[in-house]
Design an enzyme around this catalytic site. Sequence first.
Site, mmCIF file in Angstrom:
data_model
loop_
_atom_site.group_PDB
_atom_site.id
_atom_site.type_symbol
_atom_site.label_atom_id
_atom_site.label_comp_id
_atom_site.label_asym_id
_atom_site.label_seq_id
_atom_site.Cartn_x
_atom_site.Cartn_y
_atom_site.Cartn_z
ATOM 1 N N CYS A 1 -1.832 16.960 -13.322
ATOM 2 C CA CYS A 1 -3.081 17.263 -13.345
ATOM 3 C C CYS A 1 -3.900 15.784 -13.161
ATOM 4 O O CYS A 1 -4.428 15.072 -13.920
ATOM 5 C CB CYS A 1 -3.581 17.536 -14.734
ATOM 6 S SG CYS A 1 -3.162 19.207 -14.867
ATOM 7 N N PRO B 1 21.237 -5.550 -2.202
ATOM 8 C CA PRO B 1 20.597 -4.385 -1.393
ATOM 9 C C PRO B 1 20.448 -3.143 -2.395
ATOM 10 O O PRO B 1 21.495 -2.687 -3.044
ATOM 11 C CB PRO B 1 21.381 -3.947 -0.349
ATOM 12 C CG PRO B 1 22.754 -4.314 -0.614
ATOM 13 C CD PRO B 1 22.473 -5.609 -1.552
HETATM 14 N N1 LLP Z 1 17.404 -7.940 -6.752
HETATM 15 C C1 LLP Z 1 16.454 -7.862 -7.549
HETATM 16 C C2 LLP Z 1 16.474 -9.061 -8.442
HETATM 17 C C3 LLP Z 1 15.471 -6.951 -7.500
HETATM 18 O O1 LLP Z 1 14.171 -7.143 -8.396
HETATM 19 C C4 LLP Z 1 15.549 -5.706 -6.712
HETATM 20 C C5 LLP Z 1 14.412 -4.851 -6.551
HETATM 21 C C6 LLP Z 1 16.689 -5.725 -5.740
HETATM 22 C C7 LLP Z 1 17.588 -6.563 -5.702
HETATM 23 C C8 LLP Z 1 16.502 -4.467 -4.796
HETATM 24 O O2 LLP Z 1 15.569 -4.489 -3.902
HETATM 25 P P1 LLP Z 1 15.784 -3.410 -2.544
HETATM 26 O O3 LLP Z 1 16.784 -3.881 -1.856
HETATM 27 O O4 LLP Z 1 15.966 -2.062 -3.197
HETATM 28 O O5 LLP Z 1 14.662 -3.661 -1.918
HETATM 29 N N2 LLP Z 1 10.010 0.758 -7.292
HETATM 30 C C9 LLP Z 1 9.831 0.129 -6.054
HETATM 31 C C10 LLP Z 1 10.850 -0.853 -5.763
HETATM 32 C C11 LLP Z 1 10.983 -2.056 -6.790
HETATM 33 C C12 LLP Z 1 11.994 -3.209 -6.226
HETATM 34 C C13 LLP Z 1 12.274 -4.037 -7.828
HETATM 35 N N3 LLP Z 1 13.232 -4.866 -7.348
HETATM 36 C C14 LLP Z 1 9.650 1.052 -4.977
HETATM 37 O O6 LLP Z 1 9.623 2.159 -5.072
HETATM 38 O O7 LLP Z 1 9.277 0.511 -3.724
#
Ligand code: LLP
Length: 428
Positions: free
Chosen positions: A350, A276
């Site tokens: 901008c 997470p």
């Molecule tokens: N594991 C892997 C292999 C991942 O690619 C990711 C996120 C996570 C875990 C963690 O996921 P989470 O629990 O945070 O959802 N920048 C985007 C989110 C990109 C997520 C990329 N991978 C945003 O701001 O929504």
Amino acid sequence: MDHFQYRDGNLFAEDVDLREIAKEVGTPVYVYSSATLKRHFRVFQEAFDGLDALICFAVKANSNQAVLKTLAQEGSGADVVSGGELKRALLAGIPAQKIVFSGVGKTPDEMRDALKANIKQFNVESEAELEVLNAVAEGMGMIAPVSVRVNPDVDAKTHAKISTGKAENKFGIPWVRVSRVYERIAELSHLKAVGVDVHIGSQLTDLGPFEAAFKKVVDLVKNLRVQGHDIQHIDLGGGLGIPYDPEEETPPSPGAYGAMIGKVLGDLDCSIILEPGRLIAGNAGILLTSMLYEKESENKVFYILDAAMNDLSRPAMYDAYHDIIPVKEPSNVGSDQSNLVSADFVGPVCETGDTFAKSRTTSPMMAGDLAVIKSAGAYGAVMASTYNSRALIPEVLVSEDKFSVIRKRQSIEDLINLDQVPDWLAEE
Ligand code: LLP
């Protein structure tokens, strides 16, 4: 619950008045709450009581050393996707045996560093990567522990830019080739298959897609074991969503997520890894900003903030919703809506995309007022850029009545000094 609450008419982070942080550190500034980080970690961990689970915080969500140290002290592991993140996790005191290395493009140097550190496992994303990892491990006289990231071809039903588990996405190994890939691992002398890995996307607000993917993975583990592979654990990735807009989004609780996983695993006898990111850090951080100007167009009011898309890019990149509230508690609480206005919250960059919220109903604000962009603890500071030559903004960690700058504000000189002017342009 988070620890950003109004007290005596002003917004506090734990026991610290945000006005005090603005005064001492300036705005814009990211502010994180230790108590919220710890609480989220503990609630998530408790959801897996009774299962053999390792929680590896996704460092990409927030990689500040102080944040990682806070989580390390809670017992967190780390999911890293670059040599840089690996270094950060190790430096913050996260034991190598609690670190998994994900990502589609690991370089041989990064593999070497991770092998040297003796990490728990590599989540391998392609056949080509397997061959390179085997060669690197052979060169070091080591055996690399690997899990294959499988692509279950499941629609995560999230924003297209953060959906990863469909066949058309670049992530993971296509389902039909998985069995052959494990055979290949068995042939390669310096790899050992220890698990299976899956991650279908981020900000999922429904258990259905998770359940569909995890069921497929459990069947796969059973088949792989029949084929003689010693699969000891499943990495179920991250992705559980958070309520950015509590009225629109009601993601499942960690408890419901944990219960579903327990049920899907049944008597598989496998340890699990969870990655997470957002769930731990998202609502543990805010972006504190000041309003610079109010501007009226023909039929709109713009609130121009000192924070911009380079500081927090999520609204511009994913049309993401972030709640925005004033630091001074609005007087029109409860049912009295008469005082509310509609405004676009925008930054100074901008680009039209530099908009945090469109036609947002808000209590009126004035130039000089402080405001908070909520849920900015994950994918906020880590995604910041210096576009428009805006220096990187500071980060502050609060713990009870204390606060500390955990990344100082970059100066414009720091930024410009990264440039180098070639000799032939030097003044004579
Ligand atoms: N594991 C892997 C292999 C991942 O690619 C990711 C996120 C996570 C875990 C963690 O996921 P989470 O629990 O945070 O959802 N920048 C985007 C989110 C990109 C997520 C990329 N991978 C945003 O701001 O929504």
